[in-house]
Design a protein around this motif. Structure first.
Motif, PDB file in Angstrom:
ATOM      1  N   ASP A 195    -103.190  34.587 -78.945  1.00 24.91           N
ATOM      2  CA  ASP A 195    -102.431  34.162 -77.772  1.00 24.91           C
ATOM      3  C   ASP A 195    -100.971  33.852 -78.072  1.00 24.91           C
ATOM      4  O   ASP A 195    -100.068  34.351 -77.415  1.00 24.91           O
ATOM      5  N   GLU A 196    -100.734  33.007 -79.063  1.00 19.81           N
ATOM      6  CA  GLU A 196     -99.363  32.623 -79.352  1.00 19.81           C
ATOM      7  C   GLU A 196     -98.571  33.768 -79.987  1.00 19.81           C
ATOM      8  O   GLU A 196     -97.427  34.028 -79.626  1.00 19.81           O
ATOM      9  N   LEU A 197     -99.198  34.450 -80.948  1.00 19.92           N
ATOM     10  CA  LEU A 197     -98.493  35.541 -81.615  1.00 19.92           C
ATOM     11  C   LEU A 197     -98.127  36.653 -80.643  1.00 19.92           C
ATOM     12  O   LEU A 197     -97.061  37.261 -80.747  1.00 19.92           O
ATOM     13  N   ASN A 198     -98.987  36.936 -79.711  1.00 18.94           N
ATOM     14  CA  ASN A 198     -98.725  38.025 -78.780  1.00 18.94           C
ATOM     15  C   ASN A 198     -97.613  37.707 -77.797  1.00 18.94           C
ATOM     16  O   ASN A 198     -97.141  38.587 -77.083  1.00 18.94           O
ATOM     17  N   LYS A 199     -97.172  36.458 -77.777  1.00 15.49           N
ATOM     18  CA  LYS A 199     -96.013  36.102 -76.961  1.00 15.49           C
ATOM     19  C   LYS A 199     -94.710  36.302 -77.732  1.00 15.49           C
ATOM     20  O   LYS A 199     -93.633  36.309 -77.149  1.00 15.49           O
ATOM     21  N   MET A 246     -90.271  39.290 -82.424  1.00 17.43           N
ATOM     22  CA  MET A 246     -90.419  39.393 -83.866  1.00 17.43           C
ATOM     23  C   MET A 246     -90.299  40.857 -84.275  1.00 17.43           C
ATOM     24  O   MET A 246     -90.677  41.759 -83.534  1.00 17.43           O
ATOM     25  N   SER A 247     -89.797  41.093 -85.476  1.00 17.31           N
ATOM     26  CA  SER A 247     -89.773  42.452 -85.998  1.00 17.31           C
ATOM     27  C   SER A 247     -91.206  42.872 -86.321  1.00 17.31           C
ATOM     28  O   SER A 247     -92.102  42.033 -86.450  1.00 17.31           O
ATOM     29  N   ALA A 248     -91.433  44.172 -86.469  1.00 21.09           N
ATOM     30  CA  ALA A 248     -92.784  44.657 -86.765  1.00 21.09           C
ATOM     31  C   ALA A 248     -93.330  44.064 -88.064  1.00 21.09           C
ATOM     32  O   ALA A 248     -94.472  43.585 -88.093  1.00 21.09           O
ATOM     33  N   PRO A 249     -92.561  44.046 -89.170  1.00 16.70           N
ATOM     34  CA  PRO A 249     -93.095  43.423 -90.382  1.00 16.70           C
ATOM     35  C   PRO A 249     -93.450  41.954 -90.182  1.00 16.70           C
ATOM     36  O   PRO A 249     -94.492  41.492 -90.662  1.00 16.70           O
TER      37      PRO A 249
END
Length: 245
Positions: free
Chosen positions: A63-67, A71-74
């Motif tokens: 949930d949090e990361l997908n917001k 962020m860059s891909a790496p």
């Protein structure tokens, strides 16, 4: 240390063998396949490898990361992979291929699953509709490059999986034991993007595959089978060789 996913597991015995020997992810196939598993067996596997006292809150892995779409891909895929490893136990992954979203969500709830693997031509945006972390496959064929549309999209899938495209297999991709050029995968690790790698891996070649491609993790199904059944000795050897590389 290399993450190991043992896929196409259909019995409690094979799942326990994988877990006891250090597998990080146990994959069960819910798409049309010779390795198709039923819900009741998947539930028995979940009971056998996930301690009853373990907290299950799959949504908190995404949930949090997908917001964090800025962020860059790496950065994004590293954060996602670190979060998955924080469980400290084998994760249960359900593999689907071009199937109805309602069916996927039903299986996630019933088993329950920690991860969903989309192994078909599903759009990356579909991951946003699934309440657990998603592994998205990208099939490596003759015309594949790591700049394939959607590969580095952040905020959708949590893990990139590279697997061999087998034209003769038609719609049923995966589990055919066919390798692709590992230097293609290496070009992804050279960009510091963690990924899973599948396709023709076995206890005999996984060490070399890890050294050449430098993946975050490796994924195997047919390579740890004898007569189409999971072979405990091959599972153990694959995990040992992958993690020692």
């Amino acid at each position: 240390m290399t993450v190991v996913k043992i896929c196409g597991v259909r019995t409690v015995e094979a799942a326990v063998t994988a877990a006891e020997n250090g597998a990080d992810v146990i994959g069960m196939i819910f798409a049309p396949s010779p390795r198709l598993i039923d819900i009741s067996t998947a539930q028995e596997i979940a009971k056998a490898v996930v301690p009853a006292h373990t907290k299950r809150d799959p949504a908190d892995t995404t949930d949090e990361l997908n917001k964090e779409c800025n962020m860059s891909a790496p950065e994004y895929f590293k954060a996602c992979s670190d979060k998955l490893l924080s469980y400290g136990r084998p994760l249960l992954c359900g593999v689907f291929q071009n199937q109805d979203l309602d069916h996927i969500l039903s299986v996630v709830r019933q088993v329950p699953l920690d991860l969903v693997q989309l192994h078909g031509t599903e759009p990356v945006q579909m991951a946003r509709q699934i309440p657990v972390s998603v592994i998205k496959v990208f099939h490596v064929g003759a015309d594949f490059t790591v700049d394939t549309a959607g590969l580095f999209d952040t905020g959708y899938h949590s893990v990139i999986l590279l697997d061999t495209k087998v034209p003769a297999a038609g719609a049923q991709q995966g589990g055919h034991g066919v390798q692709f050029d590992w230097t293609v995968a290496r070009s992804l690790s050279d960009r510091n993007v963690p990924f899973l790698m599948a396709g023709g891996l076995s206890p005999d070649n996984v060490g070399e595959a890890v050294k050449v491609a430098r993946p975050w993790g490796v994924d195997v199904s047919s390579g740890v089978e004898t007569d189409r059944a999971k072979d405990p000795a091959k599972i153990q050897a694959f995990i040992n060789n992958a993690k020692a590389a």
